[in-house]
Design a protein around this motif. Structure first.
Motif, PDB file in Angstrom:
ATOM      1  N   LEU A 164       0.814  -1.210   0.000  1.00  0.00           N
ATOM      2  CA  LEU A 164       0.000   0.000   0.000  1.00  0.00           C
ATOM      3  C   LEU A 164       0.854   1.270   0.000  1.00  0.00           C
ATOM      4  CD1 LEU A 164      -2.690  -1.181   2.573  1.00  0.00           C
ATOM      5  CD2 LEU A 164      -3.120  -0.637   0.173  1.00  0.00           C
ATOM      6  N   GLY A 165       2.178   1.081  -0.030  1.00  0.00           N
ATOM      7  CA  GLY A 165       3.083   2.230  -0.173  1.00  0.00           C
ATOM      8  C   GLY A 165       3.630   2.769   1.140  1.00  0.00           C
ATOM      9  N   PHE A 166       3.366   2.085   2.269  1.00  0.00           N
ATOM     10  CA  PHE A 166       3.903   2.561   3.543  1.00  0.00           C
ATOM     11  C   PHE A 166       5.391   2.227   3.646  1.00  0.00           C
ATOM     12  CE2 PHE A 166      -0.604   2.063   4.607  1.00  0.00           C
ATOM     13  CZ  PHE A 166      -0.848   3.295   5.197  1.00  0.00           C
ATOM     14  N   GLN A 167       6.111   3.081   4.371  1.00  0.00           N
ATOM     15  CA  GLN A 167       7.526   2.797   4.638  1.00  0.00           C
ATOM     16  C   GLN A 167       7.567   1.813   5.807  1.00  0.00           C
ATOM     17  OE1 GLN A 167       9.720   6.352   5.496  1.00  0.00           O
ATOM     18  NE2 GLN A 167      11.555   5.172   5.938  1.00  0.00           N
ATOM     19  N   VAL A 168       8.162   0.642   5.573  1.00  0.00           N
ATOM     20  CA  VAL A 168       8.181  -0.385   6.621  1.00  0.00           C
ATOM     21  C   VAL A 168       9.635  -0.633   7.036  1.00  0.00           C
ATOM     22  CG1 VAL A 168       7.526  -2.758   7.221  1.00  0.00           C
ATOM     23  CG2 VAL A 168       6.072  -1.433   5.672  1.00  0.00           C
ATOM     24  N   GLN A 169       9.930  -0.396   8.302  1.00  0.00           N
ATOM     25  CA  GLN A 169      11.294  -0.612   8.814  1.00  0.00           C
ATOM     26  C   GLN A 169      11.543  -2.106   9.003  1.00  0.00           C
ATOM     27  OE1 GLN A 169      13.286   1.709   8.792  1.00  0.00           O
ATOM     28  NE2 GLN A 169      11.972   3.521   8.812  1.00  0.00           N
ATOM     29  N   PRO A 170      12.787  -2.571   8.789  1.00  0.00           N
ATOM     30  CA  PRO A 170      13.069  -4.011   8.937  1.00  0.00           C
ATOM     31  C   PRO A 170      12.631  -4.510  10.320  1.00  0.00           C
ATOM     32  CG  PRO A 170      15.003  -2.820   8.147  1.00  0.00           C
ATOM     33  CD  PRO A 170      13.966  -1.784   8.454  1.00  0.00           C
ATOM     34  N   ASP A 171      12.024  -5.695  10.334  1.00  0.00           N
ATOM     35  CA  ASP A 171      11.520  -6.226  11.601  1.00  0.00           C
ATOM     36  C   ASP A 171      12.555  -7.105  12.292  1.00  0.00           C
ATOM     37  OD1 ASP A 171      10.845  -9.246  10.953  1.00  0.00           O
ATOM     38  OD2 ASP A 171      10.235  -8.063   9.220  1.00  0.00           O
ATOM     39  N   TYR A 172      12.420  -7.251  13.584  1.00  0.00           N
ATOM     40  CA  TYR A 172      13.303  -8.123  14.376  1.00  0.00           C
ATOM     41  C   TYR A 172      12.574  -8.495  15.665  1.00  0.00           C
ATOM     42  CZ  TYR A 172      14.034  -3.670  16.709  1.00  0.00           C
ATOM     43  OH  TYR A 172      13.822  -2.472  17.359  1.00  0.00           O
ATOM     44  N   PRO A 173      12.926  -9.659  16.252  1.00  0.00           N
ATOM     45  CA  PRO A 173      12.264 -10.042  17.500  1.00  0.00           C
ATOM     46  C   PRO A 173      12.701  -9.110  18.634  1.00  0.00           C
ATOM     47  CG  PRO A 173      13.446 -11.899  16.506  1.00  0.00           C
ATOM     48  CD  PRO A 173      13.902 -10.671  15.799  1.00  0.00           C
ATOM     49  N   ALA A 174      11.748  -8.594  19.361  1.00  0.00           N
ATOM     50  CA  ALA A 174      12.065  -7.781  20.545  1.00  0.00           C
ATOM     51  C   ALA A 174      11.427  -8.505  21.740  1.00  0.00           C
ATOM     52  CB  ALA A 174      11.504  -6.378  20.394  1.00  0.00           C
ATOM     53  N   LEU A 175      11.875  -8.215  22.936  1.00  0.00           N
ATOM     54  CA  LEU A 175      11.426  -8.953  24.130  1.00  0.00           C
ATOM     55  C   LEU A 175      11.582 -10.455  23.902  1.00  0.00           C
ATOM     56  CD1 LEU A 175       8.220  -7.021  25.320  1.00  0.00           C
ATOM     57  CD2 LEU A 175      10.607  -6.597  25.888  1.00  0.00           C
ATOM     58  N   THR A 176      12.832 -10.872  23.819  1.00  0.00           N
ATOM     59  CA  THR A 176      13.107 -12.286  23.545  1.00  0.00           C
ATOM     60  C   THR A 176      14.319 -12.759  24.372  1.00  0.00           C
ATOM     61  OG1 THR A 176      13.318 -13.890  21.752  1.00  0.00           O
ATOM     62  CG2 THR A 176      14.617 -11.876  21.513  1.00  0.00           C
ATOM     63  N   ALA A 177      14.614 -14.041  24.249  1.00  0.00           N
ATOM     64  CA  ALA A 177      15.742 -14.601  25.003  1.00  0.00           C
ATOM     65  C   ALA A 177      17.027 -14.487  24.178  1.00  0.00           C
ATOM     66  CB  ALA A 177      15.459 -16.053  25.342  1.00  0.00           C
ATOM     67  N   LEU A 178      18.164 -14.609  24.859  1.00  0.00           N
ATOM     68  CA  LEU A 178      19.465 -14.446  24.185  1.00  0.00           C
ATOM     69  C   LEU A 178      20.200 -15.778  24.119  1.00  0.00           C
ATOM     70  CD1 LEU A 178      20.657 -11.166  25.955  1.00  0.00           C
ATOM     71  CD2 LEU A 178      19.595 -11.375  23.701  1.00  0.00           C
ATOM     72  N   ILE A 179      20.777 -16.020  22.948  1.00  0.00           N
ATOM     73  CA  ILE A 179      21.564 -17.242  22.768  1.00  0.00           C
ATOM     74  C   ILE A 179      23.012 -16.890  23.108  1.00  0.00           C
ATOM     75  CG2 ILE A 179      22.320 -18.985  21.087  1.00  0.00           C
ATOM     76  CD1 ILE A 179      19.630 -18.322  19.589  1.00  0.00           C
ATOM     77  N   CYS A 180      23.502 -17.406  24.199  1.00  0.00           N
ATOM     78  CA  CYS A 180      24.889 -17.082  24.588  1.00  0.00           C
ATOM     79  C   CYS A 180      25.551 -18.305  25.209  1.00  0.00           C
ATOM     80  CB  CYS A 180      24.969 -15.895  25.537  1.00  0.00           C
ATOM     81  SG  CYS A 180      23.491 -15.325  26.313  1.00  0.00           S
ATOM     82  N   PRO A 181      26.255 -19.048  24.378  1.00  0.00           N
ATOM     83  CA  PRO A 181      26.902 -20.256  24.893  1.00  0.00           C
ATOM     84  C   PRO A 181      28.099 -19.940  25.778  1.00  0.00           C
ATOM     85  CG  PRO A 181      27.342 -19.946  22.537  1.00  0.00           C
ATOM     86  CD  PRO A 181      26.509 -18.791  22.974  1.00  0.00           C
ATOM     87  N   VAL A 182      28.166 -20.606  26.934  1.00  0.00           N
ATOM     88  CA  VAL A 182      29.363 -20.500  27.796  1.00  0.00           C
ATOM     89  C   VAL A 182      29.750 -21.906  28.242  1.00  0.00           C
ATOM     90  CG1 VAL A 182      29.066 -18.177  28.764  1.00  0.00           C
ATOM     91  CG2 VAL A 182      27.922 -20.107  29.854  1.00  0.00           C
ATOM     92  N   GLU A 183      30.992 -22.084  28.578  1.00  0.00           N
ATOM     93  CA  GLU A 183      31.423 -23.393  29.069  1.00  0.00           C
ATOM     94  C   GLU A 183      30.714 -23.702  30.382  1.00  0.00           C
ATOM     95  OE1 GLU A 183      35.751 -23.712  28.570  1.00  0.00           O
ATOM     96  OE2 GLU A 183      35.488 -25.582  29.712  1.00  0.00           O
ATOM     97  N   GLY A 184      30.242 -24.913  30.515  1.00  0.00           N
ATOM     98  CA  GLY A 184      29.577 -25.295  31.769  1.00  0.00           C
ATOM     99  C   GLY A 184      28.102 -24.932  31.788  1.00  0.00           C
TER     100      GLY A 184
END
Ligand SMILES: Cc1cc2nc3c(=O)[nH]c(=O)nc-3n(C[C@H](O)[C@H](O)[C@H](O)COP(=O)(O)OP(=O)(O)OC[C@H]3O[C@@H](n4cnc5c(N)ncnc54)[C@H](O)[C@@H]3O)c2cc1C
Length: 414
Positions: free
Chosen positions: A181-201
Protein backbone atom coordinates in the motif's frame (compact mmCIF):
# COMPACT_ATOMS: atom_id res chain seq x y z
CA UNK A 1 -26.14 7.37 6.85
CA UNK A 2 -23.85 5.51 9.18
CA UNK A 3 -20.14 5.54 8.29
CA UNK A 4 -18.91 2.03 7.38
CA UNK A 5 -15.63 0.87 8.91
CA UNK A 6 -13.81 -2.38 8.19
CA UNK A 7 -11.13 -3.63 10.59
CA UNK A 8 -8.56 -6.12 9.27
CA UNK A 9 -7.26 -8.32 12.13
CA UNK A 10 -9.11 -9.33 15.29
CA UNK A 11 -6.34 -9.15 17.90
CA UNK A 12 -6.17 -6.78 20.87
CA UNK A 13 -5.95 -3.59 18.80
CA UNK A 14 -8.39 -4.70 16.08
CA UNK A 15 -11.09 -5.70 18.57
CA UNK A 16 -10.63 -2.42 20.42
CA UNK A 17 -10.78 -0.44 17.15
CA UNK A 18 -13.99 -2.23 16.14
CA UNK A 19 -15.61 -1.57 19.55
CA UNK A 20 -14.59 2.12 19.53
CA UNK A 21 -15.84 2.67 15.97
CA UNK A 22 -19.17 0.95 16.66
CA UNK A 23 -19.54 2.83 19.95
CA UNK A 24 -19.00 6.07 18.02
CA UNK A 25 -21.86 5.14 15.70
CA UNK A 26 -20.24 3.39 12.72
CA UNK A 27 -21.37 0.21 11.00
CA UNK A 28 -18.39 -2.06 11.63
CA UNK A 29 -17.10 -5.28 10.08
CA UNK A 30 -14.19 -7.07 11.76
CA UNK A 31 -12.23 -9.59 9.67
CA UNK A 32 -10.05 -12.21 11.38
CA UNK A 33 -8.20 -15.04 9.67
CA UNK A 34 -8.35 -17.45 12.65
CA UNK A 35 -11.49 -19.29 13.67
CA UNK A 36 -11.57 -17.13 16.84
CA UNK A 37 -10.71 -13.55 17.71
CA UNK A 38 -7.86 -12.56 20.01
CA UNK A 39 -5.92 -15.83 20.32
CA UNK A 40 -2.78 -14.06 21.51
CA UNK A 41 -4.54 -12.32 24.39
CA UNK A 42 -4.96 -15.71 26.07
CA UNK A 43 -1.17 -16.11 26.28
CA UNK A 44 -0.43 -12.69 27.70
CA UNK A 45 0.94 -12.12 31.18
CA UNK A 46 1.45 -15.88 31.65
CA UNK A 47 -2.27 -16.43 31.11
CA UNK A 48 -3.25 -13.54 33.41
CA UNK A 49 -3.02 -10.62 30.90
CA UNK A 50 -1.07 -7.66 32.20
CA UNK A 51 -3.18 -5.16 30.28
CA UNK A 52 -1.47 -1.93 31.32
CA UNK A 53 0.89 -0.29 33.77
CA UNK A 54 0.16 2.60 36.13
CA UNK A 55 3.66 3.97 35.58
CA UNK A 56 2.84 4.94 32.00
CA UNK A 57 5.36 7.16 30.25
CA UNK A 58 6.99 7.39 26.86
CA UNK A 59 10.37 6.22 28.16
CA UNK A 60 8.85 2.72 28.39
CA UNK A 61 8.58 2.69 24.57
CA UNK A 62 11.21 2.34 21.84
CA UNK A 63 10.69 4.02 18.50
CA UNK A 64 12.69 5.99 15.97
CA UNK A 65 9.94 8.62 16.00
CA UNK A 66 11.34 12.00 16.91
CA UNK A 67 8.00 13.81 17.31
CA UNK A 68 6.82 11.23 19.81
CA UNK A 69 3.56 10.05 18.38
CA UNK A 70 3.62 7.68 21.37
CA UNK A 71 3.20 10.63 23.75
CA UNK A 72 0.31 12.03 21.70
CA UNK A 73 -1.40 8.64 21.63
CA UNK A 74 -1.05 8.13 25.39
CA UNK A 75 -2.35 11.66 26.04
CA UNK A 76 -5.50 10.88 24.06
CA UNK A 77 -6.08 7.44 25.59
CA UNK A 78 -3.85 6.44 28.47
CA UNK A 79 -3.83 3.82 31.20
CA UNK A 80 -6.60 5.47 33.27
CA UNK A 81 -8.84 5.70 30.18
CA UNK A 82 -8.22 2.02 29.49
CA UNK A 83 -9.09 0.95 33.03
CA UNK A 84 -12.23 3.15 32.89
CA UNK A 85 -13.24 1.66 29.55
CA UNK A 86 -12.85 -1.91 30.83
CA UNK A 87 -14.95 -0.98 33.87
CA UNK A 88 -17.57 0.43 31.51
CA UNK A 89 -17.48 -2.86 29.59
CA UNK A 90 -18.10 -4.70 32.86
CA UNK A 91 -14.60 -5.83 33.90
CA UNK A 92 -12.94 -4.97 37.22
CA UNK A 93 -9.17 -4.85 37.49
CA UNK A 94 -6.59 -5.58 40.14
CA UNK A 95 -3.17 -3.95 40.51
CA UNK A 96 -0.08 -5.98 41.40
CA UNK A 97 2.93 -4.33 43.08
CA UNK A 98 1.17 -0.92 42.72
CA UNK A 99 1.85 -0.94 38.96
CA UNK A 100 0.81 -3.95 36.92
CA UNK A 101 -2.88 -4.01 35.98
CA UNK A 102 -4.64 -7.37 35.51
CA UNK A 103 -8.29 -8.36 35.24
CA UNK A 104 -9.74 -8.95 38.69
CA UNK A 105 -10.11 -12.66 37.86
CA UNK A 106 -6.35 -12.82 37.05
CA UNK A 107 -7.35 -14.70 33.90
CA UNK A 108 -6.59 -13.52 30.36
CA UNK A 109 -9.77 -15.27 29.13
CA UNK A 110 -11.79 -12.67 31.05
CA UNK A 111 -10.28 -9.84 28.96
CA UNK A 112 -11.01 -11.72 25.76
CA UNK A 113 -14.57 -12.60 26.81
CA UNK A 114 -15.30 -9.00 27.78
CA UNK A 115 -14.01 -7.73 24.41
CA UNK A 116 -16.00 -10.35 22.52
CA UNK A 117 -19.14 -9.53 24.51
CA UNK A 118 -18.64 -5.82 23.67
CA UNK A 119 -18.35 -6.68 19.95
CA UNK A 120 -21.74 -8.39 20.19
CA UNK A 121 -23.22 -5.58 22.32
CA UNK A 122 -22.18 -2.91 19.80
CA UNK A 123 -23.36 -5.09 16.90
CA UNK A 124 -20.00 -5.45 15.15
CA UNK A 125 -20.24 -7.91 12.27
CA UNK A 126 -17.45 -10.39 13.08
CA UNK A 127 -16.15 -12.57 10.26
CA UNK A 128 -13.70 -15.26 11.29
CA UNK A 129 -11.72 -17.47 8.89
CA UNK A 130 -11.51 -14.44 6.63
CA UNK A 131 -7.94 -13.75 5.53
CA UNK A 132 -7.41 -10.24 4.19
CA UNK A 133 -5.41 -10.43 0.97
CA UNK A 134 -5.60 -6.95 -0.45
CA UNK A 135 -7.00 -3.47 0.12
CA UNK A 136 -7.81 -1.23 -2.83
CA UNK A 137 -8.83 2.38 -2.90
CA UNK A 138 -11.92 2.95 -5.02
CA UNK A 139 -13.32 6.35 -5.90
CA UNK A 140 -15.06 7.06 -2.55
CA UNK A 141 -14.47 3.91 -0.56
CA UNK A 142 -12.12 0.97 -0.04
CA UNK A 143 -12.46 -2.59 -1.28
CA UNK A 144 -11.13 -5.18 1.18
CA UNK A 145 -10.48 -8.51 -0.53
CA UNK A 146 -10.32 -11.67 1.58
CA UNK A 147 -9.70 -15.27 0.52
CA UNK A 148 -13.51 -15.68 0.39
CA UNK A 149 -15.35 -12.46 -0.31
CA UNK A 150 -14.73 -8.77 -0.83
CA UNK A 151 -16.08 -6.01 1.44
CA UNK A 152 -16.59 -2.32 0.82
CA UNK A 153 -16.11 0.29 3.52
CA UNK A 154 -15.66 4.05 3.85
CA UNK A 155 -12.74 3.56 6.22
CA UNK A 156 -10.29 0.72 6.84
CA UNK A 157 -8.24 0.00 9.96
CA UNK A 158 -5.28 -2.37 9.54
CA UNK A 159 -4.62 -4.21 12.82
CA UNK A 160 -2.86 -7.33 11.56
CA UNK A 161 -0.06 -7.38 14.16
CA UNK A 162 3.62 -8.13 13.61
CA UNK A 163 5.38 -11.50 13.49
CA UNK A 164 5.64 -12.63 17.10
CA UNK A 165 4.07 -16.01 17.91
CA UNK A 166 2.93 -16.60 14.31
CA UNK A 167 0.78 -19.55 15.40
CA UNK A 168 -1.58 -16.97 16.95
CA UNK A 169 -2.14 -15.50 13.48
CA UNK A 170 0.35 -12.62 13.26
CA UNK A 171 2.69 -13.93 10.58
CA UNK A 172 3.98 -10.70 9.01
CA UNK A 173 1.22 -10.48 6.38
CA UNK A 174 0.44 -7.01 7.73
CA UNK A 175 3.95 -5.78 6.88
CA UNK A 176 3.68 -7.13 3.32
CA UNK A 177 0.27 -5.51 2.82
CA UNK A 178 1.51 -2.21 4.27
CA UNK A 179 4.46 -2.25 1.85
CA UNK A 180 2.13 -2.97 -1.05
CA UNK A 181 0.00 0.00 0.00
CA UNK A 182 3.08 2.23 -0.17
CA UNK A 183 3.90 2.56 3.54
CA UNK A 184 7.53 2.80 4.64
CA UNK A 185 8.18 -0.38 6.62
CA UNK A 186 11.29 -0.61 8.81
CA UNK A 187 13.07 -4.01 8.94
CA UNK A 188 11.52 -6.23 11.60
CA UNK A 189 13.30 -8.12 14.38
CA UNK A 190 12.26 -10.04 17.50
CA UNK A 191 12.07 -7.78 20.54
CA UNK A 192 11.43 -8.95 24.13
CA UNK A 193 13.11 -12.29 23.54
CA UNK A 194 15.74 -14.60 25.00
CA UNK A 195 19.47 -14.45 24.19
CA UNK A 196 21.56 -17.24 22.77
CA UNK A 197 24.89 -17.08 24.59
CA UNK A 198 26.90 -20.26 24.89
CA UNK A 199 29.36 -20.50 27.80
CA UNK A 200 31.42 -23.39 29.07
CA UNK A 201 29.58 -25.29 31.77
CA UNK A 202 26.16 -24.10 30.52
CA UNK A 203 24.59 -27.50 31.15
CA UNK A 204 25.48 -27.28 34.86
CA UNK A 205 23.51 -24.08 35.45
CA UNK A 206 20.69 -24.82 32.98
CA UNK A 207 17.33 -24.61 34.77
CA UNK A 208 18.55 -22.22 37.48
CA UNK A 209 16.71 -19.00 38.24
CA UNK A 210 18.31 -16.17 40.16
CA UNK A 211 17.52 -12.57 41.02
CA UNK A 212 20.21 -10.30 39.69
CA UNK A 213 21.27 -7.46 37.43
CA UNK A 214 21.76 -7.91 33.69
CA UNK A 215 23.87 -5.42 31.75
CA UNK A 216 24.24 -5.44 27.97
CA UNK A 217 27.33 -3.96 26.40
CA UNK A 218 28.02 -3.44 22.72
CA UNK A 219 31.63 -3.02 21.61
CA UNK A 220 32.67 -2.45 25.23
CA UNK A 221 30.01 0.23 25.93
CA UNK A 222 27.23 -0.52 28.42
CA UNK A 223 23.94 0.23 26.65
CA UNK A 224 21.25 -1.02 29.00
CA UNK A 225 20.77 -2.60 32.40
CA UNK A 226 17.83 -4.22 34.13
CA UNK A 227 17.08 -6.17 37.32
CA UNK A 228 14.86 -9.13 38.07
CA UNK A 229 14.68 -12.88 37.85
CA UNK A 230 17.12 -14.30 35.30
CA UNK A 231 16.60 -17.78 33.87
CA UNK A 232 19.67 -19.78 32.87
CA UNK A 233 18.88 -22.20 30.05
CA UNK A 234 20.69 -24.72 27.88
CA UNK A 235 21.03 -22.12 25.09
CA UNK A 236 21.68 -18.98 27.16
CA UNK A 237 19.60 -16.47 29.11
CA UNK A 238 15.91 -15.78 29.49
CA UNK A 239 13.53 -14.07 31.92
CA UNK A 240 12.05 -10.59 32.07
CA UNK A 241 15.26 -8.55 32.62
CA UNK A 242 16.85 -10.40 29.68
CA UNK A 243 13.78 -9.68 27.53
CA UNK A 244 14.06 -5.99 28.42
CA UNK A 245 17.63 -5.72 27.10
CA UNK A 246 17.22 -8.11 24.15
CA UNK A 247 16.04 -5.62 21.52
CA UNK A 248 19.45 -3.88 21.40
CA UNK A 249 21.21 -7.17 20.61
CA UNK A 250 18.45 -8.30 18.26
CA UNK A 251 18.69 -5.17 16.11
CA UNK A 252 22.35 -5.98 15.42
CA UNK A 253 22.11 -9.76 15.08
CA UNK A 254 18.73 -10.67 13.58
CA UNK A 255 18.77 -11.64 9.91
CA UNK A 256 22.42 -10.62 9.63
CA UNK A 257 25.10 -12.68 7.93
CA UNK A 258 28.09 -13.98 9.95
CA UNK A 259 30.35 -11.22 8.69
CA UNK A 260 27.99 -8.48 9.87
CA UNK A 261 27.34 -10.23 13.18
CA UNK A 262 31.07 -10.56 13.83
CA UNK A 263 31.51 -6.80 13.40
CA UNK A 264 30.16 -6.26 16.93
CA UNK A 265 31.17 -7.62 20.29
CA UNK A 266 27.91 -8.06 22.21
CA UNK A 267 28.14 -9.21 25.77
CA UNK A 268 25.88 -9.60 28.78
CA UNK A 269 27.29 -9.35 32.28
CA UNK A 270 25.33 -10.84 35.14
CA UNK A 271 25.64 -9.59 38.69
CA UNK A 272 24.35 -12.25 41.06
CA UNK A 273 24.95 -10.02 44.11
CA UNK A 274 23.68 -6.57 43.05
CA UNK A 275 22.90 -5.61 46.66
CA UNK A 276 26.64 -5.74 47.63
CA UNK A 277 29.77 -4.03 46.34
CA UNK A 278 32.44 -6.36 44.99
CA UNK A 279 34.64 -5.55 47.96
CA UNK A 280 31.82 -6.47 50.39
CA UNK A 281 31.22 -9.71 48.54
CA UNK A 282 34.93 -10.53 48.62
CA UNK A 283 35.00 -10.03 52.43
CA UNK A 284 31.82 -12.09 52.78
CA UNK A 285 33.31 -15.03 50.86
CA UNK A 286 36.60 -14.69 52.70
CA UNK A 287 34.78 -14.83 56.08
CA UNK A 288 32.77 -17.83 54.98
CA UNK A 289 35.86 -19.71 53.85
CA UNK A 290 37.71 -18.78 57.06
CA UNK A 291 34.81 -19.96 59.23
CA UNK A 292 34.78 -23.37 57.54
CA UNK A 293 38.49 -23.44 56.72
CA UNK A 294 38.94 -27.15 57.40
CA UNK A 295 36.11 -28.08 55.02
CA UNK A 296 36.12 -28.51 51.24
CA UNK A 297 35.41 -25.52 48.95
CA UNK A 298 32.03 -27.09 48.17
CA UNK A 299 30.96 -27.40 51.82
CA UNK A 300 32.37 -24.05 52.87
CA UNK A 301 30.40 -22.24 50.12
CA UNK A 302 27.17 -24.17 50.53
CA UNK A 303 25.37 -21.44 52.54
CA UNK A 304 26.26 -18.77 50.00
CA UNK A 305 25.57 -20.23 46.57
CA UNK A 306 23.27 -22.79 44.93
CA UNK A 307 25.01 -26.14 44.52
CA UNK A 308 25.01 -25.79 40.74
CA UNK A 309 26.80 -22.43 40.95
CA UNK A 310 29.38 -23.97 43.31
CA UNK A 311 30.11 -26.65 40.71
CA UNK A 312 30.07 -24.13 37.83
CA UNK A 313 32.56 -21.74 39.47
CA UNK A 314 34.54 -24.57 41.02
CA UNK A 315 35.27 -25.97 37.57
CA UNK A 316 35.63 -22.59 35.90
CA UNK A 317 38.22 -21.32 38.37
CA UNK A 318 39.80 -24.66 39.30
CA UNK A 319 38.68 -24.44 42.96
CA UNK A 320 38.12 -28.18 43.42
CA UNK A 321 41.83 -28.94 43.35
CA UNK A 322 42.39 -27.34 46.78
CA UNK A 323 42.07 -29.82 49.68
CA UNK A 324 40.24 -27.35 51.97
CA UNK A 325 38.85 -23.81 52.05
CA UNK A 326 41.92 -22.51 53.89
CA UNK A 327 44.24 -23.33 51.02
CA UNK A 328 42.27 -21.43 48.33
CA UNK A 329 44.54 -18.51 47.30
CA UNK A 330 43.23 -14.94 47.85
CA UNK A 331 43.74 -14.25 44.15
CA UNK A 332 41.12 -16.89 43.35
CA UNK A 333 38.68 -15.55 45.96
CA UNK A 334 39.07 -12.15 44.28
CA UNK A 335 38.43 -13.74 40.91
CA UNK A 336 35.34 -15.51 42.26
CA UNK A 337 33.90 -12.28 43.67
CA UNK A 338 34.64 -10.63 40.32
CA UNK A 339 32.82 -13.36 38.38
CA UNK A 340 29.85 -13.37 40.74
CA UNK A 341 29.32 -9.67 40.06
CA UNK A 342 30.30 -9.58 36.35
CA UNK A 343 29.79 -13.02 34.89
CA UNK A 344 30.26 -12.59 31.12
CA UNK A 345 28.00 -14.19 28.51
CA UNK A 346 28.95 -13.47 24.87
CA UNK A 347 25.73 -12.99 22.84
CA UNK A 348 25.70 -14.97 19.60
CA UNK A 349 22.04 -14.62 18.64
CA UNK A 350 18.47 -14.14 19.80
CA UNK A 351 15.49 -16.49 19.96
CA UNK A 352 13.17 -15.93 17.01
CA UNK A 353 9.53 -15.16 16.38
CA UNK A 354 8.23 -18.43 17.85
CA UNK A 355 9.53 -17.26 21.19
CA UNK A 356 9.48 -13.46 21.33
CA UNK A 357 6.67 -11.35 22.78
CA UNK A 358 6.71 -8.42 20.36
CA UNK A 359 8.08 -7.42 16.97
CA UNK A 360 10.49 -4.53 16.56
CA UNK A 361 10.38 -2.51 13.33
CA UNK A 362 7.24 -2.16 11.19
CA UNK A 363 5.38 0.75 9.64
CA UNK A 364 7.29 3.98 10.19
CA UNK A 365 5.40 6.32 12.53
CA UNK A 366 5.96 9.23 10.15
CA UNK A 367 3.37 7.57 7.86
CA UNK A 368 0.47 8.25 10.28
CA UNK A 369 -0.97 11.27 12.08
CA UNK A 370 -1.94 11.47 15.77
CA UNK A 371 -5.20 9.67 14.99
CA UNK A 372 -3.26 6.82 13.38
CA UNK A 373 -4.59 7.82 9.96
CA UNK A 374 -2.34 7.43 6.96
CA UNK A 375 -0.83 10.74 5.87
CA UNK A 376 -0.82 9.67 2.23
CA UNK A 377 -4.12 7.78 2.06
CA UNK A 378 -6.88 9.41 4.15
CA UNK A 379 -9.43 6.90 5.38
CA UNK A 380 -6.81 4.24 6.06
CA UNK A 381 -5.66 3.71 9.67
CA UNK A 382 -3.02 1.46 11.29
CA UNK A 383 -2.97 0.20 14.88
CA UNK A 384 -0.98 -1.96 17.30
CA UNK A 385 2.12 -4.01 16.67
CA UNK A 386 2.20 -3.38 12.91
CA UNK A 387 3.57 0.09 13.79
CA UNK A 388 7.25 0.63 14.57
CA UNK A 389 6.84 0.89 18.35
CA UNK A 390 7.69 -1.63 21.05
CA UNK A 391 7.14 -1.25 24.74
CA UNK A 392 8.96 -2.81 27.68
CA UNK A 393 7.48 -5.84 29.43
CA UNK A 394 4.86 -4.87 31.98
CA UNK A 395 1.61 -4.03 30.16
CA UNK A 396 3.03 -1.40 27.80
CA UNK A 397 2.46 -3.34 24.58
CA UNK A 398 -1.19 -4.09 25.20
CA UNK A 399 -1.69 -0.46 26.24
CA UNK A 400 -0.22 0.57 22.88
CA UNK A 401 -2.48 -1.89 21.04
CA UNK A 402 -5.59 -0.74 22.95
CA UNK A 403 -4.76 3.00 22.78
CA UNK A 404 -4.08 3.01 19.05
CA UNK A 405 -7.14 0.80 18.45
CA UNK A 406 -9.41 3.07 20.47
CA UNK A 407 -8.20 6.30 18.84
CA UNK A 408 -8.26 4.93 15.27
CA UNK A 409 -11.72 3.39 15.77
CA UNK A 410 -13.16 6.60 17.18
CA UNK A 411 -11.77 8.78 14.37
CA UNK A 412 -12.59 6.31 11.62
CA UNK A 413 -16.25 6.54 12.66
CA UNK A 414 -16.32 10.35 12.26
C1 LIG B 1 3.52 -14.84 25.04
C2 LIG B 1 3.16 -13.38 24.99
C3 LIG B 1 2.86 -12.73 26.18
C4 LIG B 1 2.56 -11.36 26.16
N1 LIG B 1 2.21 -10.77 27.33
C5 LIG B 1 1.90 -9.44 27.34
C6 LIG B 1 1.46 -8.79 28.53
O1 LIG B 1 1.23 -9.43 29.57
N2 LIG B 1 1.25 -7.45 28.48
C7 LIG B 1 1.41 -6.72 27.34
O2 LIG B 1 1.23 -5.50 27.37
N3 LIG B 1 1.75 -7.33 26.18
C8 LIG B 1 1.98 -8.66 26.15
N4 LIG B 1 2.31 -9.28 24.96
C9 LIG B 1 2.32 -8.46 23.71
C10 LIG B 1 0.88 -8.24 23.19
O3 LIG B 1 0.19 -9.46 23.18
C11 LIG B 1 0.89 -7.63 21.78
O4 LIG B 1 1.61 -6.43 21.84
C12 LIG B 1 -0.52 -7.35 21.27
O5 LIG B 1 -1.28 -8.54 21.23
C13 LIG B 1 -0.50 -6.75 19.86
O6 LIG B 1 -1.81 -6.58 19.43
P1 LIG B 1 -2.17 -6.44 17.88
O7 LIG B 1 -3.64 -6.39 17.81
O8 LIG B 1 -1.39 -5.34 17.29
O9 LIG B 1 -1.63 -7.77 17.21
P2 LIG B 1 -2.09 -9.30 17.43
O10 LIG B 1 -2.56 -9.47 18.83
O11 LIG B 1 -0.98 -10.12 16.96
O12 LIG B 1 -3.36 -9.44 16.48
C14 LIG B 1 -3.27 -9.46 15.08
C15 LIG B 1 -4.48 -10.21 14.55
O13 LIG B 1 -4.55 -10.05 13.14
C16 LIG B 1 -4.89 -11.31 12.57
N5 LIG B 1 -4.42 -11.35 11.18
C17 LIG B 1 -3.14 -11.40 10.74
N6 LIG B 1 -3.11 -11.43 9.40
C18 LIG B 1 -4.40 -11.38 8.99
C19 LIG B 1 -5.03 -11.39 7.71
N7 LIG B 1 -4.33 -11.44 6.57
N8 LIG B 1 -6.38 -11.34 7.66
C20 LIG B 1 -7.13 -11.30 8.79
N9 LIG B 1 -6.58 -11.31 10.03
C21 LIG B 1 -5.24 -11.34 10.12
C22 LIG B 1 -4.20 -12.32 13.47
O14 LIG B 1 -4.74 -13.61 13.33
C23 LIG B 1 -4.40 -11.70 14.85
O15 LIG B 1 -5.60 -12.14 15.43
C24 LIG B 1 2.57 -10.64 24.93
C25 LIG B 1 2.85 -11.31 23.75
C26 LIG B 1 3.13 -12.67 23.77
C27 LIG B 1 3.40 -13.38 22.47
Amino acid sequence: MKRSVCVAGGGASGMMAAIAAAKAGAKVTLLEKNDRMGKKILMTGNGKCNLTNLDMNISAYYTEDKDSLVGKVLEQFGEKDLVELFKELGMDVTVARDLYVYPNTQTAATVLNVLRRALTYYEVMCKTEATVKNIKKESRSFCIETDKEAYTADRVIISMGGKSFPKTGSDGAGFLLAKKLGFQVQPDYPALTALICPVEGQKIISGLRADGAVALSIDGKKVFQDFGQIQFTDYGLSGIPVFQISRFASQLLWNKGKKERDRHCIEVKINLFPHMTREELYRHIENQLAMFSHMSYEDAMSGLLHKKWIVFFGRRLGLFKYPDALSIPRKLIKELSYELTELPFPVEGVKGYDFCQVTGGGVDLSCVDEHLQSRMQPGLFLTGEILDVTGKCGGYNLQWAFSTGYIAGTYAAE
